[in-house]
Design a protein around this motif. Sequence first.
Motif, PDB file in Angstrom:
ATOM      1  N   GLU A   1       0.808  -1.212   0.000  1.00 39.43           N
ATOM      2  CA  GLU A   1       0.000   0.000   0.000  1.00 39.43           C
ATOM      3  C   GLU A   1       0.852   1.277   0.000  1.00 39.43           C
ATOM      4  O   GLU A   1       0.633   2.143  -0.849  1.00 39.43           O
ATOM      5  CB  GLU A   1      -0.986   0.000   1.182  1.00 39.43           C
ATOM      6  N   PRO A   2       1.807   1.434   0.943  1.00 43.48           N
ATOM      7  CA  PRO A   2       2.540   2.711   0.953  1.00 43.48           C
ATOM      8  C   PRO A   2       3.249   3.015  -0.368  1.00 43.48           C
ATOM      9  O   PRO A   2       3.090   4.103  -0.915  1.00 43.48           O
ATOM     10  CB  PRO A   2       3.567   2.537   2.078  1.00 43.48           C
ATOM     11  N   ILE A   3       3.995   2.035  -0.895  1.00 49.70           N
ATOM     12  CA  ILE A   3       4.796   2.340  -2.084  1.00 49.70           C
ATOM     13  C   ILE A   3       3.908   2.526  -3.299  1.00 49.70           C
ATOM     14  O   ILE A   3       4.138   3.405  -4.132  1.00 49.70           O
ATOM     15  CB  ILE A   3       5.883   1.259  -2.293  1.00 49.70           C
ATOM     16  N   THR A   4       2.844   1.723  -3.397  1.00 51.08           N
ATOM     17  CA  THR A   4       1.935   1.899  -4.525  1.00 51.08           C
ATOM     18  C   THR A   4       1.261   3.267  -4.454  1.00 51.08           C
ATOM     19  O   THR A   4       1.117   3.952  -5.472  1.00 51.08           O
ATOM     20  CB  THR A   4       0.874   0.784  -4.529  1.00 51.08           C
ATOM     21  N   LEU A   5       0.847   3.671  -3.250  1.00 55.81           N
ATOM     22  CA  LEU A   5       0.205   4.981  -3.112  1.00 55.81           C
ATOM     23  C   LEU A   5       1.171   6.103  -3.487  1.00 55.81           C
ATOM     24  O   LEU A   5       0.766   7.071  -4.143  1.00 55.81           O
ATOM     25  CB  LEU A   5      -0.290   5.180  -1.674  1.00 55.81           C
ATOM     26  N   VAL A   6       2.434   5.968  -3.059  1.00 54.04           N
ATOM     27  CA  VAL A   6       3.419   6.996  -3.428  1.00 54.04           C
ATOM     28  C   VAL A   6       3.533   7.073  -4.948  1.00 54.04           C
ATOM     29  O   VAL A   6       3.507   8.164  -5.533  1.00 54.04           O
ATOM     30  CB  VAL A   6       4.792   6.689  -2.788  1.00 54.04           C
ATOM     31  N   GLY A   7       3.628   5.895  -5.584  1.00 55.41           N
ATOM     32  CA  GLY A   7       3.684   5.880  -7.046  1.00 55.41           C
ATOM     33  C   GLY A   7       2.478   6.560  -7.657  1.00 55.41           C
ATOM     34  O   GLY A   7       2.604   7.392  -8.562  1.00 55.41           O
ATOM     35  N   ALA A   8       1.292   6.242  -7.135  1.00 54.12           N
ATOM     36  CA  ALA A   8       0.059   6.828  -7.680  1.00 54.12           C
ATOM     37  C   ALA A   8       0.045   8.340  -7.472  1.00 54.12           C
ATOM     38  O   ALA A   8      -0.355   9.084  -8.375  1.00 54.12           O
ATOM     39  CB  ALA A   8      -1.150   6.182  -7.019  1.00 54.12           C
ATOM     40  N   LEU A   9       0.497   8.793  -6.289  1.00 56.98           N
ATOM     41  CA  LEU A   9       0.529  10.235  -6.030  1.00 56.98           C
ATOM     42  C   LEU A   9       1.468  10.938  -7.009  1.00 56.98           C
ATOM     43  O   LEU A   9       1.133  11.990  -7.557  1.00 56.98           O
ATOM     44  CB  LEU A   9       0.991  10.507  -4.590  1.00 56.98           C
ATOM     45  N   PHE A  10       2.631  10.330  -7.231  1.00 56.29           N
ATOM     46  CA  PHE A  10       3.580  10.938  -8.168  1.00 56.29           C
ATOM     47  C   PHE A  10       2.989  10.992  -9.564  1.00 56.29           C
ATOM     48  O   PHE A  10       3.091  12.013 -10.256  1.00 56.29           O
ATOM     49  CB  PHE A  10       4.894  10.156  -8.195  1.00 56.29           C
ATOM     50  N   LEU A  11       2.360   9.880  -9.971  1.00 56.24           N
ATOM     51  CA  LEU A  11       1.788   9.841 -11.317  1.00 56.24           C
ATOM     52  C   LEU A  11       0.744  10.935 -11.464  1.00 56.24           C
ATOM     53  O   LEU A  11       0.735  11.691 -12.437  1.00 56.24           O
ATOM     54  CB  LEU A  11       1.181   8.461 -11.581  1.00 56.24           C
ATOM     55  N   ALA A  12      -0.147  11.036 -10.455  1.00 53.99           N
ATOM     56  CA  ALA A  12      -1.216  12.034 -10.529  1.00 53.99           C
ATOM     57  C   ALA A  12      -0.631  13.437 -10.601  1.00 53.99           C
ATOM     58  O   ALA A  12      -1.011  14.242 -11.465  1.00 53.99           O
ATOM     59  CB  ALA A  12      -2.134  11.897  -9.311  1.00 53.99           C
ATOM     60  N   MET A  13       0.327  13.734  -9.715  1.00 55.90           N
ATOM     61  CA  MET A  13       0.881  15.088  -9.695  1.00 55.90           C
ATOM     62  C   MET A  13       1.654  15.386 -10.976  1.00 55.90           C
ATOM     63  O   MET A  13       1.606  16.498 -11.487  1.00 55.90           O
ATOM     64  CB  MET A  13       1.752  15.288  -8.454  1.00 55.90           C
ATOM     65  N   SER A  14       2.369  14.380 -11.510  1.00 53.26           N
ATOM     66  CA  SER A  14       3.104  14.604 -12.761  1.00 53.26           C
ATOM     67  C   SER A  14       2.159  14.886 -13.910  1.00 53.26           C
ATOM     68  O   SER A  14       2.399  15.776 -14.721  1.00 53.26           O
ATOM     69  CB  SER A  14       3.942  13.383 -13.125  1.00 53.26           C
ATOM     70  N   LEU A  15       1.070  14.104 -13.987  1.00 52.94           N
ATOM     71  CA  LEU A  15       0.146  14.275 -15.105  1.00 52.94           C
ATOM     72  C   LEU A  15      -0.514  15.650 -15.033  1.00 52.94           C
ATOM     73  O   LEU A  15      -0.640  16.342 -16.038  1.00 52.94           O
ATOM     74  CB  LEU A  15      -0.917  13.166 -15.105  1.00 52.94           C
ATOM     75  N   VAL A  16      -0.910  16.061 -13.798  1.00 55.59           N
ATOM     76  CA  VAL A  16      -1.549  17.374 -13.649  1.00 55.59           C
ATOM     77  C   VAL A  16      -0.576  18.477 -14.051  1.00 55.59           C
ATOM     78  O   VAL A  16      -0.925  19.381 -14.825  1.00 55.59           O
ATOM     79  CB  VAL A  16      -2.021  17.571 -12.185  1.00 55.59           C
ATOM     80  N   SER A  17       0.684  18.374 -13.570  1.00 56.31           N
ATOM     81  CA  SER A  17       1.601  19.467 -13.905  1.00 56.31           C
ATOM     82  C   SER A  17       1.971  19.456 -15.382  1.00 56.31           C
ATOM     83  O   SER A  17       2.159  20.525 -15.976  1.00 56.31           O
ATOM     84  CB  SER A  17       2.851  19.434 -13.028  1.00 56.31           C
TER      85      SER A  17
END
Lengths: 243, 219
Positions: free
Chosen positions: B186-202
């Motif tokens: 859960e922690p590492i997958t969530l970190v990956g998902a957060l990065f993906l989301a923030m990268s796509l938005v930016s």
Amino acid sequence: MMGIRSIAVMLAASLALVAGLSTTEPFRTFMPGLIEGAWMTVRIALVGSLLAVLFGVAAALARLYGPLPLRWLARAYIEIFRGTSALVQLFWLFFVLPDFGISLAPFTVAVLTLGLNVGAYGAEIVRAAIGAVPRGQWEASTALNMTRGQMLRRIILPQAVVAMIPPWGNLFIELLKATALVSLITISDLAFKAQEMNQTTFKTIDIFTLVLLIYLAISLAITIGMRLIEGAASRGLARGRAH
Amino acid sequence: MLWDWGYALEILPVLGQAAIITIEATLLGFAMAAVLGLVFAILRMLGPAVAWPVSMLIELVRSTPLLIQIFFLYFVLPKFGVTLDAFTAGVLALGLHYATYCAEVYRAGLENIPRGQWEASIALNLSLYTTFKDIILPQAIPPVVPPLGNYLVALFKETPLLSAIAVLELMQTAKILGSETFRYVEPITLVGALFLAMSLVSAALIRQVERALGRRFVR
């Protein structure tokens, strides 16, 4: 961008500096370990680069010419690996995959992550290079009644490869720099050896200066190699290259 | 059960706190990179005696791993009597590393200024400082904002490296959570998902900026 001659001078200077330092006292003891680490770094960079090219070409071709589901898969792969951090990917493969019953050796995890990460960037380079081949080349191949596979293999890719070489060179250097991350999953590469020696000897300045010089030398060697390959590959191509 | 939603929801606020550190490091590091990069680019225009050492420094920083540079600043500066906390050392390393990339971007912008602009500034008897401030930079910087934006996203994706010197950003927090509960999924997958989301938005934001600038600065 620096000329190939000044890069060669820099490479010679950094190698001479490493060689000169390694004969003096505080540095001599570090050299065997650092060389061992550098060899591991080079091996990981080589296997990682090979995988990156494979993944990059496969993903680009799948995205451009694959059937629809494959196209989507390639897009998802490219977006995910470009959109997340290399270190997160490394930890995911190292810590999370075992929970799914897939336990890989650290070396395998390292080269796989680097290959997948850099391959995703490489896929966009391959795609752009294929797109840059003049349209007339496709039309002429169609006129000659070639199949799509023949067109790609014999006409398009050989021309696209020349345009791909400089950006791939940049990616290989990115990959070399990213190899330092694998020290965080217990692989004893150059960065790991540096950390280990730093913790036992506290000769921080000496160790890290040597390590930076060694990385610099490897990067410069890659740059020179890629320039030479570029020169050889663009020979005989009728198009002028814009510099 | 491989994925535990309850656990994932439980750690999400902790990761959210850590994301703030990640974003702080990104913004501070990029502010430094943007300013220092411009300084490098301008220094490189001031004749070979200055340009050469600056080019060497840029080449050295660009060709060596950021992780080593982070270690270098964190462990070496204290030997010179400069003791930095991990966060500051990390931000400095990120800023310096990306300044060398930004310098190349600025250089492209500066080289695109027509020669006549320089000549006209000399004809008007403007000082070098005024020429840069009022004539050259206002024309050179806006067109290079999109590539700078790409480096902002790239820098953001490198912030997990700060976990190596124990800055409590996203990755380090995820690792600690993982080692406390022995659940890394859960922690590492969530970190990956957060990065993906923030990268796509930016990335989407940068495309917007690019489009807005493209309308104003067509050459």
